[in-house]
Motif scaffolding. Structure first.
Motif, PDB file in Angstrom:
ATOM      1  N   ARG A   1       0.843  -1.197   0.000  1.00 48.53           N
ATOM      2  CA  ARG A   1       0.000   0.000   0.000  1.00 48.53           C
ATOM      3  C   ARG A   1       0.877   1.245   0.000  1.00 48.53           C
ATOM      4  NH1 ARG A   1      -3.865  -0.190   4.986  1.00 48.53           N
ATOM      5  NH2 ARG A   1      -1.824   0.040   5.974  1.00 48.53           N
ATOM      6  N   LEU A   2       0.592   2.176  -0.880  1.00 48.18           N
ATOM      7  CA  LEU A   2       1.359   3.412  -0.960  1.00 48.18           C
ATOM      8  C   LEU A   2       1.371   4.145   0.378  1.00 48.18           C
ATOM      9  CD1 LEU A   2       2.930   5.569  -2.511  1.00 48.18           C
ATOM     10  CD2 LEU A   2       0.739   6.514  -3.275  1.00 48.18           C
ATOM     11  N   GLN A   3       0.250   4.147   1.088  1.00 53.91           N
ATOM     12  CA  GLN A   3       0.183   4.908   2.343  1.00 53.91           C
ATOM     13  C   GLN A   3       1.132   4.373   3.410  1.00 53.91           C
ATOM     14  OE1 GLN A   3      -2.405   3.318   0.844  1.00 53.91           O
ATOM     15  NE2 GLN A   3      -3.944   2.608   2.329  1.00 53.91           N
ATOM     16  N   ASP A   4       1.651   3.175   3.220  1.00 55.35           N
ATOM     17  CA  ASP A   4       2.622   2.632   4.173  1.00 55.35           C
ATOM     18  C   ASP A   4       4.033   3.156   3.936  1.00 55.35           C
ATOM     19  OD1 ASP A   4       0.678   1.149   5.449  1.00 55.35           O
ATOM     20  OD2 ASP A   4       1.034  -0.651   4.239  1.00 55.35           O
ATOM     21  N   PHE A   5       4.243   3.867   2.826  1.00 60.51           N
ATOM     22  CA  PHE A   5       5.577   4.330   2.464  1.00 60.51           C
ATOM     23  C   PHE A   5       5.558   5.807   2.063  1.00 60.51           C
ATOM     24  CE2 PHE A   5       5.232  -0.193   1.624  1.00 60.51           C
ATOM     25  CZ  PHE A   5       6.357  -0.708   2.246  1.00 60.51           C
ATOM     26  N   LEU A   6       4.700   6.599   2.680  1.00 61.58           N
ATOM     27  CA  LEU A   6       4.490   7.971   2.228  1.00 61.58           C
ATOM     28  C   LEU A   6       5.725   8.849   2.412  1.00 61.58           C
ATOM     29  CD1 LEU A   6       0.834   8.752   3.368  1.00 61.58           C
ATOM     30  CD2 LEU A   6       1.678   8.171   1.089  1.00 61.58           C
ATOM     31  N   GLN A   7       6.404   8.775   3.561  1.00 60.16           N
ATOM     32  CA  GLN A   7       7.580   9.623   3.767  1.00 60.16           C
ATOM     33  C   GLN A   7       8.686   9.265   2.781  1.00 60.16           C
ATOM     34  OE1 GLN A   7       8.626   9.233   7.923  1.00 60.16           O
ATOM     35  NE2 GLN A   7       7.365  10.987   8.489  1.00 60.16           N
ATOM     36  N   SER A   8       8.897   7.969   2.567  1.00 62.99           N
ATOM     37  CA  SER A   8       9.928   7.542   1.626  1.00 62.99           C
ATOM     38  C   SER A   8       9.581   7.965   0.208  1.00 62.99           C
ATOM     39  CB  SER A   8      10.101   6.022   1.693  1.00 62.99           C
ATOM     40  OG  SER A   8      10.493   5.597   2.973  1.00 62.99           O
ATOM     41  N   PHE A   9       8.301   7.771  -0.176  1.00 60.98           N
ATOM     42  CA  PHE A   9       7.901   8.025  -1.555  1.00 60.98           C
ATOM     43  C   PHE A   9       7.857   9.515  -1.874  1.00 60.98           C
ATOM     44  CE2 PHE A   9       4.782   8.617  -4.947  1.00 60.98           C
ATOM     45  CZ  PHE A   9       5.219   7.704  -5.891  1.00 60.98           C
ATOM     46  N   PHE A  10       7.283  10.308  -0.984  1.00 61.58           N
ATOM     47  CA  PHE A  10       7.092  11.726  -1.289  1.00 61.58           C
ATOM     48  C   PHE A  10       8.276  12.605  -0.896  1.00 61.58           C
ATOM     49  CE2 PHE A  10       2.553  10.441  -1.232  1.00 61.58           C
ATOM     50  CZ  PHE A  10       2.218  10.881  -2.504  1.00 61.58           C
ATOM     51  N   PHE A  11       9.033  12.207   0.121  1.00 59.26           N
ATOM     52  CA  PHE A  11      10.098  13.067   0.625  1.00 59.26           C
ATOM     53  C   PHE A  11      11.491  12.437   0.581  1.00 59.26           C
ATOM     54  CE2 PHE A  11       6.166  14.307   2.854  1.00 59.26           C
ATOM     55  CZ  PHE A  11       6.064  15.608   2.397  1.00 59.26           C
ATOM     56  N   GLY A  12      11.597  11.204   0.113  1.00 54.72           N
ATOM     57  CA  GLY A  12      12.891  10.542   0.089  1.00 54.72           C
ATOM     58  C   GLY A  12      13.441  10.293   1.473  1.00 54.72           C
ATOM     59  N   ALA A  13      12.563  10.172   2.478  1.00 54.99           N
ATOM     60  CA  ALA A  13      12.989  10.011   3.867  1.00 54.99           C
ATOM     61  C   ALA A  13      13.210   8.534   4.176  1.00 54.99           C
ATOM     62  CB  ALA A  13      11.960  10.605   4.819  1.00 54.99           C
ATOM     63  N   GLY A  14      14.275   7.989   3.607  1.00 52.82           N
ATOM     64  CA  GLY A  14      14.617   6.591   3.819  1.00 52.82           C
ATOM     65  C   GLY A  14      15.967   6.291   3.212  1.00 52.82           C
ATOM     66  N   PHE A  15      16.455   5.098   3.474  1.00 53.94           N
ATOM     67  CA  PHE A  15      17.772   4.680   2.980  1.00 53.94           C
ATOM     68  C   PHE A  15      17.668   3.277   2.411  1.00 53.94           C
ATOM     69  CE2 PHE A  15      18.320   7.642   6.475  1.00 53.94           C
ATOM     70  CZ  PHE A  15      19.077   8.626   5.857  1.00 53.94           C
ATOM     71  N   PHE A  16      18.597   2.956   1.505  1.00 55.33           N
ATOM     72  CA  PHE A  16      18.550   1.621   0.917  1.00 55.33           C
ATOM     73  C   PHE A  16      19.943   1.019   0.819  1.00 55.33           C
ATOM     74  CE2 PHE A  16      19.452   4.175  -2.826  1.00 55.33           C
ATOM     75  CZ  PHE A  16      20.181   3.341  -3.665  1.00 55.33           C
ATOM     76  N   GLU A  17      19.952  -0.288   0.720  1.00 50.05           N
ATOM     77  CA  GLU A  17      21.168  -1.067   0.515  1.00 50.05           C
ATOM     78  C   GLU A  17      20.905  -2.051  -0.607  1.00 50.05           C
ATOM     79  OE1 GLU A  17      24.194  -0.912   2.168  1.00 50.05           O
ATOM     80  OE2 GLU A  17      23.445   0.835   3.275  1.00 50.05           O
ATOM     81  N   THR A  18      21.865  -2.197  -1.504  1.00 49.22           N
ATOM     82  CA  THR A  18      21.784  -3.168  -2.595  1.00 49.22           C
ATOM     83  C   THR A  18      22.892  -4.184  -2.404  1.00 49.22           C
ATOM     84  OG1 THR A  18      20.956  -1.421  -4.067  1.00 49.22           O
ATOM     85  CG2 THR A  18      21.748  -3.449  -5.092  1.00 49.22           C
ATOM     86  N   LEU A  19      22.538  -5.464  -2.390  1.00 49.99           N
ATOM     87  CA  LEU A  19      23.551  -6.480  -2.119  1.00 49.99           C
ATOM     88  C   LEU A  19      23.424  -7.656  -3.074  1.00 49.99           C
ATOM     89  CD1 LEU A  19      22.458  -8.454   1.034  1.00 49.99           C
ATOM     90  CD2 LEU A  19      21.223  -6.428   0.314  1.00 49.99           C
ATOM     91  N   LEU A  20      24.534  -8.318  -3.273  1.00 50.34           N
ATOM     92  CA  LEU A  20      24.590  -9.469  -4.167  1.00 50.34           C
ATOM     93  C   LEU A  20      24.174 -10.721  -3.409  1.00 50.34           C
ATOM     94  CD1 LEU A  20      25.451 -10.570  -6.968  1.00 50.34           C
ATOM     95  CD2 LEU A  20      27.748 -10.882  -6.017  1.00 50.34           C
TER      96      LEU A  20
END
Length: 274
Positions: A18-37
């Motif tokens: 659900r989009l509403q579960d990720f509103l800060q990340s989606f609208f404001f970029g308020a999150g961090f990510f890691e990409t791993l092999l």
């Protein structure tokens, strides 16, 4: 992205999020990510990725809603990973590809994607970096030391062969990884103040301290020094180490051997930490 994901350890279908579960990340970029092999279901350098993710969350505690601490442990992520791979026949317990962790809005999202079709060819050929972008990076910019989901600056340059430089005429990084330069008496990677991301593979090579008999050091590399560079390697957590056979118009025949040695070091570290 493949169809099975996990949210705070719970296996879900991507289409059910659900989009509403990720509103800060989606609208404001308020999150961090890691990409791993992931190789045959095993995540490479998971503990290091989680330590970097937790450091970014701690540095932005006032504006990013962190997931519960218990879902950010290596054991919890490994269990979520196992359950996702077993639940999806298109993945399977021996899946080799890319895992992505996104932390924000009080949730840890784990998702998957296959390796790019040209992954093996790129490992053999390397990547040419012939474009310099020196208008966006500023020395000591703290935002570029964290892998924020506000990633447009880097994403816009994917596939363009870009090297980012700062206002002081120093080389910083590539959009998809750190850079190591064979120059003078050492293999030098720009300091974090350049700025650049504290990459996982970067940390491994600095810990090793030597490549091909030469020391690996943090050292400022200026644009004017490109004529003295004899080899260059781009490092990230999916490709590990890629040769840069041409850098800003200069052919670098030493890059392939340097990249092979770097990959060997990284794989040995991964074997010991598994």
């Amino acid at each position: 992205m493949m169809g099975t994901v996990a949210v705070n350890g719970e296996v879900r279908r991507l289409e059910d999020l659900r989009l509403q579960d990720f509103l800060q990340s989606f609208f404001f970029g308020a999150g961090f990510f890691e990409t791993l092999l992931l190789e045959e279901g095993a995540p490479m350098f998971l503990e290091r990725h989680l330590a970097r993710l937790q450091a970014s969350l701690a540095a932005h505690a006032g504006c990013v809603h962190a997931p519960p601490p218990e879902v950010l442990t290596a054991g919890a992520v490994r269990e979520a990973l196992r359950r996702c791979l077993e639940a999806d026949a298109s993945l399977g317990p021996r899946f080799t590809g890319v895992g992505k962790l996104v932390a924000g809005d009080g949730r840890l999202l784990l998702s998957f994607r296959p390796l790019l079709p040209h992954h093996e060819r790129t490992l053999g050929e390397g990547c040419v970096l012939d474009a310099l972008e020196d208008r966006g990076y500023r020395r000591d910019d703290p935002s570029l030391k964290h892998k924020s989901v506000s990633y447009l600056r880097q994403y816009a340059h994917f596939g363009r062969g870009t090297v980012f430089g700062n206002e002081a005429g120093e080389l910083c990084e590539a959009p998809n990884g750190n850079l190591f330069f064979l120059v003078g008496d050492a293999v030098a990677t720009p300091p974090l103040a350049a700025p650049c991301l504290p990459g996982i593979i970067r940390s491994v090579l600095l810990e090793e301290g030597r490549l091909g008999g030469l020391p690996v050091v943090e050292r400022t590399v200026r644009q004017a020094q490109v004529e003295d560079v004899r080899g260059c390697v781009l490092t990230n957590s999916v490709s590990l180490a890629l040769a840069v056979p041409r850098l800003l118009g200069r052919e670098l025949p030493g890059s392939h051997e340097l990249a092979e040695r770097a990959r060997a070091v990284v794989r040995e570290y991964a074997r010991r930490e598994a």
